[in-house]
Design a protein around this motif. Structure first.
Motif, PDB file in Angstrom:
ATOM      1  N   THR A  24       0.822  -1.215   0.000  1.00 15.68           N
ATOM      2  CA  THR A  24       0.000   0.000   0.000  1.00 15.68           C
ATOM      3  C   THR A  24       0.855   1.264   0.000  1.00 15.68           C
ATOM      4  O   THR A  24       1.988   1.252   0.482  1.00 15.68           O
ATOM      5  N   PRO A  25       0.286   2.367  -0.536  1.00 12.73           N
ATOM      6  CA  PRO A  25       1.031   3.640  -0.545  1.00 12.73           C
ATOM      7  C   PRO A  25       1.472   4.060   0.852  1.00 12.73           C
ATOM      8  O   PRO A  25       2.571   4.579   1.027  1.00 12.73           O
ATOM      9  N   ILE A  26       0.625   3.816   1.864  1.00 12.87           N
ATOM     10  CA  ILE A  26       0.991   4.245   3.229  1.00 12.87           C
ATOM     11  C   ILE A  26       2.247   3.530   3.723  1.00 12.87           C
ATOM     12  O   ILE A  26       3.070   4.101   4.420  1.00 12.87           O
ATOM     13  N   VAL A  27       2.413   2.254   3.318  1.00 16.42           N
ATOM     14  CA  VAL A  27       3.622   1.505   3.714  1.00 16.42           C
ATOM     15  C   VAL A  27       4.850   2.118   3.049  1.00 16.42           C
ATOM     16  O   VAL A  27       5.872   2.375   3.697  1.00 16.42           O
ATOM     17  N   ILE A  28       4.745   2.369   1.748  1.00 14.60           N
ATOM     18  CA  ILE A  28       5.883   2.934   1.004  1.00 14.60           C
ATOM     19  C   ILE A  28       6.259   4.306   1.562  1.00 14.60           C
ATOM     20  O   ILE A  28       7.433   4.589   1.836  1.00 14.60           O
ATOM     21  N   ILE A  29       5.239   5.177   1.760  1.00 10.08           N
ATOM     22  CA  ILE A  29       5.509   6.532   2.262  1.00 10.08           C
ATOM     23  C   ILE A  29       6.100   6.475   3.668  1.00 10.08           C
ATOM     24  O   ILE A  29       7.085   7.150   3.975  1.00 10.08           O
ATOM     25  N   LEU A 226       4.439  12.447  11.130  1.00  8.14           N
ATOM     26  CA  LEU A 226       3.417  12.103  10.139  1.00  8.14           C
ATOM     27  C   LEU A 226       3.066  10.614  10.064  1.00  8.14           C
ATOM     28  O   LEU A 226       1.951  10.258   9.714  1.00  8.14           O
ATOM     29  N   VAL A 227       4.029   9.724  10.377  1.00 10.13           N
ATOM     30  CA  VAL A 227       3.761   8.283  10.192  1.00 10.13           C
ATOM     31  C   VAL A 227       2.915   7.719  11.337  1.00 10.13           C
ATOM     32  O   VAL A 227       2.803   8.322  12.402  1.00 10.13           O
ATOM     33  N   VAL A 228       2.312   6.537  11.093  1.00 13.98           N
ATOM     34  CA  VAL A 228       1.589   5.832  12.156  1.00 13.98           C
ATOM     35  C   VAL A 228       2.563   4.862  12.828  1.00 13.98           C
ATOM     36  O   VAL A 228       3.539   4.445  12.223  1.00 13.98           O
ATOM     37  N   ASP A 229       2.279   4.528  14.098  1.00 12.76           N
ATOM     38  CA  ASP A 229       3.118   3.534  14.761  1.00 12.76           C
ATOM     39  C   ASP A 229       2.779   2.149  14.217  1.00 12.76           C
ATOM     40  O   ASP A 229       1.722   1.937  13.620  1.00 12.76           O
ATOM     41  N   THR A 230       3.660   1.172  14.425  1.00 12.03           N
ATOM     42  CA  THR A 230       3.435  -0.166  13.865  1.00 12.03           C
ATOM     43  C   THR A 230       2.380  -0.920  14.677  1.00 12.03           C
ATOM     44  O   THR A 230       2.252  -0.698  15.886  1.00 12.03           O
ATOM     45  N   PRO A 231       1.628  -1.824  14.031  1.00 13.51           N
ATOM     46  CA  PRO A 231       0.637  -2.633  14.764  1.00 13.51           C
ATOM     47  C   PRO A 231       1.297  -3.409  15.913  1.00 13.51           C
ATOM     48  O   PRO A 231       0.736  -3.505  17.001  1.00 13.51           O
ATOM     49  N   ASN A 232       2.481  -3.927  15.663  1.00  8.05           N
ATOM     50  CA  ASN A 232       3.207  -4.687  16.699  1.00  8.05           C
ATOM     51  C   ASN A 232       3.395  -3.862  17.951  1.00  8.05           C
ATOM     52  O   ASN A 232       3.161  -4.324  19.068  1.00  8.05           O
ATOM     53  N   LYS A 244      -5.265  -2.985  15.406  1.00 11.60           N
ATOM     54  CA  LYS A 244      -6.003  -3.694  14.347  1.00 11.60           C
ATOM     55  C   LYS A 244      -6.362  -2.747  13.201  1.00 11.60           C
ATOM     56  O   LYS A 244      -6.249  -3.096  12.018  1.00 11.60           O
ATOM     57  N   ALA A 245      -6.757  -1.528  13.561  1.00  9.84           N
ATOM     58  CA  ALA A 245      -7.124  -0.531  12.535  1.00  9.84           C
ATOM     59  C   ALA A 245      -5.911  -0.184  11.668  1.00  9.84           C
ATOM     60  O   ALA A 245      -6.013  -0.099  10.435  1.00  9.84           O
ATOM     61  N   VAL A 246      -4.749  -0.006  12.318  1.00 10.70           N
ATOM     62  CA  VAL A 246      -3.524   0.315  11.572  1.00 10.70           C
ATOM     63  C   VAL A 246      -3.129  -0.861  10.683  1.00 10.70           C
ATOM     64  O   VAL A 246      -2.710  -0.679   9.539  1.00 10.70           O
ATOM     65  N   LEU A 247      -3.303  -2.082  11.191  1.00  6.10           N
ATOM     66  CA  LEU A 247      -2.971  -3.280  10.416  1.00  6.10           C
ATOM     67  C   LEU A 247      -3.797  -3.337   9.128  1.00  6.10           C
ATOM     68  O   LEU A 247      -3.267  -3.621   8.048  1.00  6.10           O
ATOM     69  N   LYS A 248      -5.107  -3.040   9.239  1.00  2.03           N
ATOM     70  CA  LYS A 248      -5.982  -3.015   8.047  1.00  2.03           C
ATOM     71  C   LYS A 248      -5.509  -1.950   7.066  1.00  2.03           C
ATOM     72  O   LYS A 248      -5.502  -2.162   5.850  1.00  2.03           O
ATOM     73  N   LYS A 249      -5.122  -0.810   7.621  1.00  4.23           N
ATOM     74  CA  LYS A 249      -4.707   0.322   6.789  1.00  4.23           C
ATOM     75  C   LYS A 249      -3.434  -0.002   6.006  1.00  4.23           C
ATOM     76  O   LYS A 249      -3.347   0.245   4.802  1.00  4.23           O
ATOM     77  N   ILE A 250      -2.423  -0.564   6.709  1.00  3.97           N
ATOM     78  CA  ILE A 250      -1.140  -0.797   6.027  1.00  3.97           C
ATOM     79  C   ILE A 250      -1.163  -2.027   5.133  1.00  3.97           C
ATOM     80  O   ILE A 250      -0.402  -2.125   4.179  1.00  3.97           O
ATOM     81  N   ARG A 251      -2.048  -2.992   5.420  1.00  5.53           N
ATOM     82  CA  ARG A 251      -2.128  -4.191   4.579  1.00  5.53           C
ATOM     83  C   ARG A 251      -3.091  -4.011   3.406  1.00  5.53           C
ATOM     84  O   ARG A 251      -3.116  -4.829   2.493  1.00  5.53           O
ATOM     85  N   GLY A 252      -3.923  -2.952   3.450  1.00  3.74           N
ATOM     86  CA  GLY A 252      -4.840  -2.683   2.346  1.00  3.74           C
ATOM     87  C   GLY A 252      -5.961  -3.694   2.221  1.00  3.74           C
ATOM     88  O   GLY A 252      -6.490  -3.919   1.134  1.00  3.74           O
ATOM     89  N   THR A 253      -6.331  -4.339   3.337  1.00  8.65           N
ATOM     90  CA  THR A 253      -7.401  -5.340   3.325  1.00  8.65           C
ATOM     91  C   THR A 253      -8.031  -5.418   4.710  1.00  8.65           C
ATOM     92  O   THR A 253      -7.390  -5.080   5.714  1.00  8.65           O
TER      93      THR A 253
END
Length: 526
Positions: A24-29, A226-232, A244-253
């Motif tokens: 996902t773009p959010i992961v790359i950025i 600007l970045v989000v913290d990691t789900p871990n 869980k919300a961040v995990l959905k966002k960064i995995r794109g699903t």
């Protein structure tokens, strides 16, 4: 180079390779923003060698060295004119501070999160830049370097962990190497800046060189905001819904339940470990610990930092004039960047061992040939290095740098990042960064004195180490490409001819715990 992380990859668990994850773009950025920590570190490495070869800088802070190099009284050996403990302390103090800061950074990474730790690093970097740019005496200069070192300690702890945890497993290697790529871009940027500022009349060019470190410092600070913290990290700190919300966002699903459950389990096991450093010393964690520590020591004893810190000084010693030496350093910096790109493309295809073994041959041969040329051509009080030989030495240095940049540079960090389970990840990260910074400090503090005493033999010294580390890789380093992190125990350590004894022997009544610690539950159907 310092910087690396203890990865959780796409998913921290058995079957991690099967988790659904889009790039996902959010992961790359996020990865690009976070990796600016590498840019800052690289700039600090590159800039010190350049300013220490500038006469106005030496005249203000190191008059003894200035007299030896500029007034050319012919009293000192070519190899010894930069041998000064104060000058070496200017470079090495950064790594000593980084070493100390790492212990605090381990705590903040675990308790406050990866993102906040990156923000702290950014503030340290900015403070260090201000002190260095405004320096009026050596004490102020060293304080600036110490603050930059604290930034290095915090950034090298948080950034690679962040990159590793946010990246989908199939591009884990490539994204992890982003940090190292930015280190090399930072070195090149510093070399280019030094080349330009050295031409400034009035003797204040060195201030501009040190001041421009503010650009990556501000970029890292903005990136951390600007970045989000990691789900871990969020799950580890009990913020499950947010994780869980961040995990959905960064995995794109929305289909993240299997990975989320694995992260929960890994976090639960991690919380049961009250003393991660003590746990790190347990027999079953010994293969990861030995390999991580060995890789950091070997990475420094390739001689790369000696060349990168002091490239302009080194080329000056070999008889290049000031401008030519900075120009040569720019060339080696560019080769460093391009070769790291090669690693990004090849690491997940060719594997880790192939790159390390090929580079071992290339580094060994180039260093031996450099030593032979210098032995015949550069004497204590005269240098007979004709233009042809000078160009050949630069080509050989580039050959050495290129092989390092696609092997020991990034892989010295990537391989440890693929092995530690979550419960020892933060402790393992601290140990790895500490060992790296300790030996970086030793080399930075000792190199110019070693150059004075060993002369051309310095290259033979490092080539001997390259030979030793290549045998270590050949016999003791297992291949980790494309293996989900939490399956390492089953698929790597238990299959290795030497390391399996540490895993098998430790699996008595503790077998279940050891499996779960590695994210692999034998009773699970996942």
């Amino acid at each position: 180079m310092a910087g690396g992380g203890f990865t959780n990859g796409a998913g921290a668990g058995a079957g991690a390779g099967d988790f659904e994850a889009k790039i996902t773009p959010i992961v790359i950025i996020s990865c690009i923003m976070a990796a600016t920590g590498g840019l800052m570190f690289g700039y600090d490495v590159g800039v010190s060698g350049g300013v220490t070869s500038m006469p106005p800088f030496l005249k203000k802070f190191f008059p003894t060295v200035y007299r030896k190099t500029v007034e050319e009284k012919g009293l000192d050996s070519n190899y010894c004119k930069y041998d000064n403990q104060g000058l070496q302390l200017f470079t090495s103090s950064l790594y000593l501070a980084g070493l100390t800061a790492t212990f605090f950074a381990s705590y903040t990474t675990r308790r406050l999160g990866r993102r906040l730790t990156m923000l702290i690093a950014g503030f340290f970097f900015i403070a260090g830049v201000v002190f260095n740019t405004a320096a009026q005496d050596l004490a102020m200069l060293i304080v600036g370097r110490l603050l930059l070192g604290c930034g290095v300690g915090f950034a090298n702890q948080a950034v690679p962990v962040f990159l590793s945890e946010i990246a989908p497993s199939r591009i884990r290697g490539a994204l992890n190497i982003l940090f190292q790529l930015n280190v090399t871009i930072g070195i090149l940027f510093a070399n280019l800046v030094n080349y330009g500022t050295n031409k400034i009349k009035g003797g204040w060019g060195w201030r501009l060189s040190l001041g421009l470190a503010g650009i990556p410092a501000v970029l890292l600070t903005l990136g951390a905001l600007l970045v989000v913290d990691t789900p871990n990290s969020l799950i580890e700190r009990g913020r499950l819904e947010e994780g869980k919300a961040v995990l959905k966002k960064i995995r794109g699903t929305d289909n993240v339940e299997p990975e989320f459950l694995e992260l929960l389990e890994a976090s639960r096991v991690a919380k049961e470990v009250k003393h991660p450093f003590r746990n790190l010393l347990k027999r079953r964690n010994r293969p990861q610990l030995v390999i991580s520590v060995a890789l950091q020591i070997f990475q420094q004893f390739t001689g790369i930092n000696a060349i990168m810190f002091y490239a302009p000084v080194l080329f000056n010693t070999l008889g290049f004039k000031n401008d030519a030496s900075l120009y040569s350093a720019v060339i080696t910096g560019a080769v460093n960047v391009l070769s790291t790109v090669v690693s990004i493309y090849s690491v997940d295809k060719l594997g880790r061992r192939v790159l390390l073994l090929e580079a071992g041959v290339q580094m060994f041969l180039s260093q031996v040939v450099i030593a032979i040329i210098l032995g015949f051509k550069v004497k204590d009080h005269s240098d007979d290095l004709s233009k042809g030989f000078a160009v050949f030495v630069v080509v050989l240095v580039c050959t050495f740098v290129s092989s390092f940049a696609w092997s020991w540079g990034p892989l010295g960090w990537l391989i440890p990042s693929e092995t530690f389970p979550l419960e020892t990840r933060s402790a393992g990260q601290s140990v790895t960064v500490c060992v790296n910074l300790l030996f970086t400090f030793v080399i930075a503090q000792a190199f110019l004195s070693m150059l004075c005493h060993f002369k051309f033999g310095i290259f033979l010294f490092f080539s001997g180490w390259v030979l030793i580390m290549s045998f270590f890789v050949l016999f003791l380093l297992p291949e980790t490409k494309n293996i989900p992190i939490e399956e390492m125990t089953e698929r790597v350590w238990k299959q290795h001819w030497f390391w399996k004894r540490y895993i098998d022997d430790d699996y008595g009544a503790d077998e279940k715990v050891a499996h779960v610690n590695n994210g692999f539950d034998p009773t699970s159907s996942l």
